[in-house]
Motif scaffolding. Sequence first.
Motif, PDB file in Angstrom:
ATOM      1  N   GLN A  41      68.345  12.551 -41.166  1.00  0.00           N
ATOM      2  CA  GLN A  41      68.372  11.169 -40.696  1.00  0.00           C
ATOM      3  C   GLN A  41      67.004  10.771 -40.138  1.00  0.00           C
ATOM      4  OE1 GLN A  41      70.941   8.996 -41.056  1.00  0.00           O
ATOM      5  NE2 GLN A  41      71.843  10.656 -42.255  1.00  0.00           N
ATOM      6  N   PRO A  42      66.547   9.522 -40.400  1.00  0.00           N
ATOM      7  CA  PRO A  42      65.228   9.090 -39.922  1.00  0.00           C
ATOM      8  C   PRO A  42      65.173   8.939 -38.409  1.00  0.00           C
ATOM      9  CG  PRO A  42      66.401   7.261 -40.941  1.00  0.00           C
ATOM     10  CD  PRO A  42      67.221   8.481 -41.202  1.00  0.00           C
ATOM     11  N   ALA A  58      54.547   6.143 -36.040  1.00  0.00           N
ATOM     12  CA  ALA A  58      54.009   6.745 -37.268  1.00  0.00           C
ATOM     13  C   ALA A  58      54.953   7.828 -37.779  1.00  0.00           C
ATOM     14  CB  ALA A  58      52.615   7.324 -37.018  1.00  0.00           C
ATOM     15  N   VAL A  59      55.464   8.647 -36.858  1.00  0.00           N
ATOM     16  CA  VAL A  59      56.430   9.681 -37.235  1.00  0.00           C
ATOM     17  C   VAL A  59      57.719   9.039 -37.731  1.00  0.00           C
ATOM     18  CG1 VAL A  59      57.829  11.587 -36.376  1.00  0.00           C
ATOM     19  CG2 VAL A  59      55.454  11.378 -35.669  1.00  0.00           C
ATOM     20  N   SER A  60      58.145   7.944 -37.076  1.00  0.00           N
ATOM     21  CA  SER A  60      59.349   7.236 -37.503  1.00  0.00           C
ATOM     22  C   SER A  60      59.188   6.685 -38.921  1.00  0.00           C
ATOM     23  CB  SER A  60      59.648   6.090 -36.533  1.00  0.00           C
ATOM     24  OG  SER A  60      60.720   5.297 -36.996  1.00  0.00           O
ATOM     25  N   GLU A  61      58.024   6.091 -39.218  1.00  0.00           N
ATOM     26  CA  GLU A  61      57.763   5.555 -40.553  1.00  0.00           C
ATOM     27  C   GLU A  61      57.768   6.678 -41.589  1.00  0.00           C
ATOM     28  OE1 GLU A  61      56.805   2.921 -43.651  1.00  0.00           O
ATOM     29  OE2 GLU A  61      57.583   2.576 -41.622  1.00  0.00           O
ATOM     30  N   LEU A  62      57.154   7.806 -41.246  1.00  0.00           N
ATOM     31  CA  LEU A  62      57.122   8.940 -42.170  1.00  0.00           C
ATOM     32  C   LEU A  62      58.526   9.455 -42.450  1.00  0.00           C
ATOM     33  CD1 LEU A  62      55.437  11.010 -43.751  1.00  0.00           C
ATOM     34  CD2 LEU A  62      55.304  12.382 -41.662  1.00  0.00           C
ATOM     35  N   SER A  63      59.338   9.587 -41.393  1.00  0.00           N
ATOM     36  CA  SER A  63      60.704  10.078 -41.587  1.00  0.00           C
ATOM     37  C   SER A  63      61.536   9.089 -42.395  1.00  0.00           C
ATOM     38  CB  SER A  63      61.370  10.349 -40.230  1.00  0.00           C
ATOM     39  OG  SER A  63      61.613   9.130 -39.533  1.00  0.00           O
ATOM     40  N   GLN A  68      64.229   7.806 -47.471  1.00  0.00           N
ATOM     41  CA  GLN A  68      64.448   6.943 -48.631  1.00  0.00           C
ATOM     42  C   GLN A  68      64.148   7.681 -49.930  1.00  0.00           C
ATOM     43  OE1 GLN A  68      65.791   3.764 -48.519  1.00  0.00           O
ATOM     44  NE2 GLN A  68      65.989   4.224 -50.706  1.00  0.00           N
ATOM     45  N   SER A  69      63.078   8.484 -49.906  1.00  0.00           N
ATOM     46  CA  SER A  69      62.744   9.271 -51.091  1.00  0.00           C
ATOM     47  C   SER A  69      63.860  10.249 -51.429  1.00  0.00           C
ATOM     48  CB  SER A  69      61.428  10.019 -50.853  1.00  0.00           C
ATOM     49  OG  SER A  69      61.121  10.866 -51.934  1.00  0.00           O
ATOM     50  N   GLN A  70      64.421  10.884 -50.401  1.00  0.00           N
ATOM     51  CA  GLN A  70      65.510  11.821 -50.624  1.00  0.00           C
ATOM     52  C   GLN A  70      66.755  11.101 -51.136  1.00  0.00           C
ATOM     53  OE1 GLN A  70      65.714  13.587 -46.726  1.00  0.00           O
ATOM     54  NE2 GLN A  70      64.410  15.317 -47.297  1.00  0.00           N
ATOM     55  N   GLU A  71      67.028   9.911 -50.597  1.00  0.00           N
ATOM     56  CA  GLU A  71      68.178   9.143 -51.064  1.00  0.00           C
ATOM     57  C   GLU A  71      68.022   8.749 -52.524  1.00  0.00           C
ATOM     58  OE1 GLU A  71      71.249   7.984 -49.530  1.00  0.00           O
ATOM     59  OE2 GLU A  71      70.631   9.835 -48.538  1.00  0.00           O
ATOM     60  N   ASN A  72      66.808   8.347 -52.908  1.00  0.00           N
ATOM     61  CA  ASN A  72      66.566   7.994 -54.306  1.00  0.00           C
ATOM     62  C   ASN A  72      66.760   9.207 -55.214  1.00  0.00           C
ATOM     63  OD1 ASN A  72      65.926   5.396 -53.500  1.00  0.00           O
ATOM     64  ND2 ASN A  72      63.717   5.751 -53.505  1.00  0.00           N
TER      65      ASN A  72
END
Length: 294
Positions: A41-42, A58-63, A68-72
């Motif tokens: 979870q992000p 920045a860490v939140s944006e990266l997570s 999203q990449s994992q969901e795709n």
Amino acid sequence: MTGALIALSLALAACLWAHLRARRRLRALARQIEETLRTGQPIPVSVRDDALSQLENAVSELSARLYQSQENARAEARKTEKLIVDLSHQLKTPLAALRLYTEMDEPAHAARTLGAIERMERLAYSLLRLERLRAGAYPFAFQMHSLAAIARESIAEMSALFPGRAFALEGDARVRCDAQWLGEAIGNLLKNACEHTPGGGRIRVYIEQAESTARISVEDEGGGVPPGEEERLFERFYRRGGADAPGAGVGLNIVRAIAEQHHGAAWAENAQKGLRVTISLPLLPLLKESIGKE
């Protein structure tokens, strides 16, 4: 003078308080990162407006991007799994009918026909498991295990199936893994090695532990593969030794899929007398004792 000392004391106290608060926020951020590694979870966005909040966001944006990449990737994997499941079900009915008619009629080539049907059934089953693995459809239970203990169980099974082969095991490492799935991967490597090692040959299993990884390698005496073809061994339907070689050509692909579900990798390389296939697993201190993959 007294006023200056009071002001200095207040300033030092304020600096100390800010330092302690920053340390608490950094520890909280570390816990959030650990939770993200565990659940996927992000991390929530920070609502503060200071220098440390820039790091938090920045860490939140990266997570969020990683999530999203994992969901795709999961969505694409589910589409592929559905296709394979549909194909598998569509194949089962005609294969079962072919088996029944062949057994009833007993034609001249019944044994060969039944053998071909069995190979097709195994191939359909293997493809289905492979795609379900890649889609994360199987639960993985991570706990601390000895790689040597898992390897010894697989060696015992292969020794019964291939009594003309000798086995040697060196080293050990403790890793967080799913013992059943990793045992299947090691078993696939051993079976592949036995099939390509002549009678009287030796299968060697090496286990090494470094600072951040643990590796288990299986080495055979089958002569290896032509240079440049090592990576092709992990392609679907590629069979070492050509079309007449045993197996369906998906065993090493399943090995790599299991390694990737462990956040690891698998590769092959030519050794002195044959081929060496290695599974590398990260030593993850943040990974909890048990994780269920959906």
